[in-house]
Design an enzyme around this catalytic site. Structure first.
Site, PDB file in Angstrom:
ATOM      1  N   ASP B 258       0.831  -1.191   0.000  1.00 52.39           N
ATOM      2  CA  ASP B 258       0.000   0.000   0.000  1.00 52.39           C
ATOM      3  C   ASP B 258       0.870   1.247   0.000  1.00 52.39           C
ATOM      4  OD1 ASP B 258      -2.753   1.094   2.130  1.00 52.39           O
ATOM      5  OD2 ASP B 258      -2.377   1.290  -0.010  1.00 52.39           O
ATOM      6  N   ASP B 356      -9.384  -0.908   3.180  1.00 50.46           N
ATOM      7  CA  ASP B 356      -8.871  -0.576   4.500  1.00 50.46           C
ATOM      8  C   ASP B 356      -9.770  -1.123   5.582  1.00 50.46           C
ATOM      9  OD1 ASP B 356      -8.016   2.604   3.114  1.00 50.46           O
ATOM     10  OD2 ASP B 356      -6.756   0.832   3.372  1.00 50.46           O
TER      11      ASP B 356
END
Lengths: 229, 437
Positions: B258, B356
């Site tokens: 990420d 997320d």
């Protein structure tokens, strides 16, 4: 046991702090953030102190029960000390943040006063401390009344179960109320200590610190000389 | 059992999404941070939303308001946005933890695995377990990278219909198949008698309303609720089908990925975001959780998308060993924030990608599943929230798309392992002696 005991103990333990949260903290997002950060700092202090304790235990003779108990007492003492240190550190951090805030907004000062911050931070500390002590016991009380029947290898299950059994066996049910009330007391105490940092001078503060540590270490004076196993 | 999950990639199709209430707003997020750069000051002084194109008088008027008031408002709203993300993240985690603790299906280990983690961990040999978990992680990450690149390529060449169809397929799968499975397991756990026609009606209604809310129009709260539910479902699938050690290594690796994908200049997600910005289009409206709706009233230009940096992450699909190919996977979700649009104060929201949500819930769910100790779960929960808070703080400082995973997952992992191995014995001993700290 189940629901009645669970709800009863839960409300006794967390009732005051929960209502404080709902009525004073929940509406203001900044306070919620400070509360959670307070919980985080308490967690950090617990982590570091248990690291120290763990190292001490691993480095020592595990057969010697007296030594283990002594190490545990040392662990508790160190943990309390570290909690106070972290409380102080967090308080300074908040103060600095607040000063920065106030410097930026030249109008009427910062959005939140130091006292409010101190109160919320202390509440965060207290809630986390209470939660960590009570939650496992509470969740075990939800289960059937056959705690410990499987002889689970998980250490905590047995001790929590026997803790509860000993709770139930005392005729006056003193201990059932003792644990949650202690938590409630700790909660309030944590908040008040932080608040006191705001209003009293530093010398007096040291006295309060001592008093707090004495109070916490009083738990050593317990009627049970042995662990409840 | 066939578990196909096709959680789709991002799709960006303006025509399909223009009515969608998921925000295409500039999410302005200012946190209560002291080190506000000077430029934000001037930005905030620009004329606000009276819809007038008279920068002059409005500006002057604006400048006369005390700086403190603006700052204070901004800080308050910054904190408000943090809470607006705390609440859904907390809800998702609560759903996952409650399910894990009550429905035993999601903690039972079966021999079925996702096709993305082909190596089976052998509990007897530590070295082999470690090696296989690393290999599983590499496979999973490379799948995610490939999917993200495919997504970026599709987006660049404007294959909107393809992306759109892919996304619809994956939400269909989630809303119907996975919720059916979930409901079935809940009924089994609580021994509720249910007949198929009723179940079919429930699932049908749930699924259709969900599709409408997510992909078309719907009340904001309902859409948020659906997004939370599908994130929780996806997280539960991951918790069930990822092997033990692989799950932890994957969590770590995903947060590193990420970080790279969002911040590196050639990272796929960054390219995605920049492409969307160039084209002035909203990115992935249906796969981001957004906390507020924008009111376009009086705004000169609904110009939010051009500074909308957004990353979205989307995980996809796990297939069982029976292997039906409908995997999707995708880009990473992050938060999005608009830097330059200072608009109405109230409608600025903050967006967080569903990926997320999923990975936060996977972490907390695994903490709840393995161990049975509530302290660990609570510690991970607090750690993730603090990580999110810090990330939003950084967002306020840097004002561009940031990865939401690294800080939270790092804190979560550190706290999980340390609470499980260090704090738990300590608290156990304390409880045995009835010491309270």
């Amino acid at each position: 046991m189940t629901l009645a005991v669970f709800f009863g103990c839960a409300f006794i333990a967390f009732g005051p702090s929960f209502s404080l949260f709902v009525f004073t903290v929940a509406k203001d997002p900044l306070r919620v953030i400070i509360l959670i950060a307070g919980a985080f700092f308490w967690l950090l202090s617990l982590l570091l102190s248990s690291l120290v304790w763990f190292i001490a235990v691993k480095a020592s003779n595990s057969q010697d029960l007296g030594l283990q108990r002594g190490l545990l007492m040392f662990g508790v003492f160190f943990s309390v000390l570290l909690q106070e240190v972290f409380r102080f550190v967090y308080y300074r951090l908040l103060r600095k943040a607040n000063e920065g805030l106030a410097a930026i907004s030249d109008d009427d000062g910062s959005a939140i006063s130091v006292r409010q911050m101190a109160y919320v931070a202390g509440l965060g500390f207290g809630i986390m401390s209470g939660a960590f002590s009570m939650i496992n016991v509470l969740s075990d009380s939800l289960g059937p009344g056959t705690v410990g029947i499987f002889g689970d290898s998980q250490y905590y299950f047995i001790t929590a179960g026997e803790l509860l059994q000993s709770l139930m066996e005392t005729p006056s049910h003193f201990k059932v109320q003792f644990s949650p009330l202690t938590m409630a007391f700790t909660l309030i105490n944590c908040c008040l200590l932080i608040v006191s940092k705001v209003v009293v001078k530093s010398r007096y503060c040291v006295g309060l610190e001592m008093q707090n540590m004495v109070m916490k270490n009083m738990c050593f004076i317990s009627t049970n000389k042995q662990p409840i196993c | 059992m066939n578990t196909s999950d096709s959680e789709a990639d991002s799709y960006n199709e303006r025509s399909a999404l223009v009515e969608c209430e998921s925000p295409t707003i500039p999410s302005y997020n200012q946190d209560h941070d002291m080190s506000l750069p000077q430029e934000t000051d001037t930005k905030r002084r620009r004329p606000v939303s009276s819809g007038l194109d008279e920068p002059g008088p409005v500006e002057r008027e604006r400048a006369s308001t005390p700086d403190g008031e603006e700052e204070e408002l901004t800080l308050k709203y910054g904190a408000k946005h943090v809470i607006m993300l705390f609440i859904p993240v907390t809800l998702c985690m609560v759903v996952v933890v409650a399910t894990i603790k009550s429905v035993s299906f999601y903690t039972e280990k079966t021999s079925q695995r996702l096709i993305y983690t082909p190596f089976e961990e052998d509990p007897n040999s530590v070295g082999q377990r470690l090696l296989y978990s690393l290999l599983n992680t590499m496979v999973m990450i490379s799948v995610i990278v490939v999917m993200t690149i495919i997504l970026v390529v599709l987006y660049k060449y404007r294959c909107y219909k393809f992306i759109h169809g892919w996304l619809i397929l994956s939400s269909l799968m989630l809303l119907f198949w996975f919720s059916f499975m979930y409901l079935g397991e809940v009924f089994k756990t609580y021994n509720v008698a249910m007949d198929y026609p009723t179940l079919a009606m429930i699932i049908w209604n749930f699924g259709v309303v969900g599709m409408i809310c997510i992909h078309w129009k719907g009340p904001l709260r309902l859409q948020q609720a659906y997004l939370i539910v599908i994130s929780a479902l996806m997280a539960l699938i991951f918790i069930k089908y990822l092997p033990e050690w692989s799950a932890w290594v994957i969590l770590g690796a995903i947060s590193i990925y990420d970080l790279i994908a969002v911040l590196c200049p050639k990272g796929p997600l960054r390219m995605l975001v920049e492409t969307a910005q160039e084209r002035n289009e909203p990115i992935f409206p249906a796969l981001i959780y957004s906390s507020a709706m924008v009111w376009m009233v009086g705004m000169a230009d609904s110009s939010n998308p051009d500074s909308a940096d957004e990353r979205l992450r989307n995980e996809g699909g796990a297939l069982a060993q029976e292997g039906v190919e409908s995997e999707d996977d995708a880009a990473q979700g992050g938060r999005r924030r608009c830097s330059a649009e200072e608009d109405l104060e109230e409608d600025r929201g903050v967006k967080l990608g569903l990926g997320d949500f999923i990975f936060y819930s996977v972490l907390v769910g695994k903490a709840a599943a393995t161990g049975g100790d509530w302290n660990t779960t609570l510690a991970c929960f607090v750690a993730i929230l603090i990580g999110l808070c810090l990330t939003l703080l950084l967002l306020a400082i840097f004002k561009k798309a940031l990865p939401a995973l690294p800080i939270s997952i790092t804190f979560g992992l550190v706290f999980y392992f340390s609470t499980d191995n260090l704090v738990r014995p300590f608290m156990d001993s304390l409880a045995a002696h009835q010491y309270y700290i």
